[in-house]
Design an enzyme around this catalytic site. Structure first.
Site, PDB file in Angstrom:
ATOM      1  N   GLU A 105       0.852  -1.188   0.000  1.00  0.00           N
ATOM      2  CA  GLU A 105       0.000   0.000   0.000  1.00  0.00           C
ATOM      3  C   GLU A 105       0.892   1.243   0.000  1.00  0.00           C
ATOM      4  O   GLU A 105       1.961   1.266   0.586  1.00  0.00           O
ATOM      5  CB  GLU A 105      -0.881  -0.003   1.258  1.00  0.00           C
ATOM      6  N   LYS A 122      -9.370   1.296  -2.394  1.00  0.00           N
ATOM      7  CA  LYS A 122      -9.589   0.827  -1.019  1.00  0.00           C
ATOM      8  C   LYS A 122     -10.978   1.248  -0.535  1.00  0.00           C
ATOM      9  O   LYS A 122     -11.364   2.418  -0.637  1.00  0.00           O
ATOM     10  CB  LYS A 122      -8.513   1.414  -0.114  1.00  0.00           C
ATOM     11  N   CYS A 141      -4.951  -3.225   2.986  1.00  0.00           N
ATOM     12  CA  CYS A 141      -4.684  -2.929   4.399  1.00  0.00           C
ATOM     13  C   CYS A 141      -5.920  -3.098   5.301  1.00  0.00           C
ATOM     14  O   CYS A 141      -6.321  -4.205   5.604  1.00  0.00           O
ATOM     15  CB  CYS A 141      -4.088  -1.531   4.525  1.00  0.00           C
TER      16      CYS A 141
END
Length: 285
Positions: A42, A114, A155
């Site tokens: 990330e 995300k 994440c």
């Protein structure tokens, strides 16, 4: 089908050019060792607390340095390159935390934004409000690559099992979780969350991580992981520093694991009853 995959562990600073050079170096090393799919962490392009400085360097996905470098790398090395994520300027003026996959011809295959924003206050005094800078994605995604079906997460998404279950039910055999996990939360939860996502979905998990003390002062946990569908760690990086974390994965193991524990097939719809509190000595059904 058996392939070699690599998670590229990095410690990205605030200079995208330096970070791009690190990505190139590690990807070339991985390809030289036989990897045909490489994944970066990330925020490969830059880890930066100063949001004004970050906005000043932002580019759209067609002109972003990290995306362009990854496309060139994929073509040069004849591999699939998965940029775990980097900050991208959206047409509406907001920022996307966006991942990219490029094929061996250098063409972009897909992107993923995300979905879940890391808005937390930690016990050690750290406070994060990802939603203050980034626009959350709305679409889960599975892409059918020549070597297998890939599902996407970034994440904090790892804490939302329904995302992974949705992708597994859509056929994902490899679940990807590039990350910049904080050291505090990583020490407590990183391994167990990733192993759980692999086990409960009968899928491989590849998680390239940021690792160490970054220029902006934050500290990330590292320990990039490649995990098989039975929850076994096939390869792991250290707690800090750059690394190429590699493993050979056999997609037939996915079929075997899902045959042994067919929970994807055995799931059932159900109703939820919330019962009232019982009076003293009362009974319920």
């Amino acid at each position: 089908m058996t392939i070699k995959v690599a998670a590229l562990q990095m410690c990205s600073g605030m200079d995208p050019e330096k970070n791009a050079a690190t990505m190139v170096k590690l990807a070339r090393q991985a390809a030289a060792d036989g990897a045909t799919y490489v994944q970066t962490p990330e925020m490969t392009g830059a880890l930066m607390r100063d949001r004004d400085a970050l906005r000043a360097m932002l580019r759209d996905e067609d002109t972003d340095l990290i995306a362009a470098t990854a496309a060139d790398l994929a073509k040069e090395l004849n591999i699939h390159v998965h940029v775990g994520s980097t900050a991208i300027a959206r047409p509406d003026g907001k920022i996307a935390n966006r991942g990219f996959v490029f094929g061996p011809n250098g063409k972009r295959i897909c992107t993923y934004d995300k979905i879940h924003m890391f808005d937390v206050d930690l016990d050690n005094g750290e406070s994060w409000r990802e939603s203050a800078a980034y626009e959350p994605g709305k679409d889960a995604r599975v892409v059918d690559l020549p070597f297998g079906k890939l599902g996407f997460a970034i994440c904090y998404d790892v804490r939302f099992p329904s995302l992974f279950r949705t992708e597994a039910m859509a056929g994902a055999e490899i679940l990807t979780v590039p990350a910049a996990f904080t050291r505090q939360t990583g020490e407590a939860h990183w391994h167990v969350l990733l192993r759980a996502r692999a086990i409960e979905n009968g899928a491989f998990v590849i998680a390239a991580a940021q690792a160490g003390l970054h220029e902006d002062g934050r500290e990330t946990y590292g320990h990039s992981l490649i995990i098989d569908p039975w929850g076994r760690v096939l390869a792991e990086g250290a707690g800090e520093g750059e690394a190429v974390v590699m493993a050979e994965i056999d997609l037939d193991v996915v079929k075997a694991s899902r045959a042994k524990i067919p929970n994807l097939k055995n799931g059932r719809d159900f109703n939820l009853d919330i019962l009232p509190a019982l009076a003293k000595g009362g009974m319920t059904v």
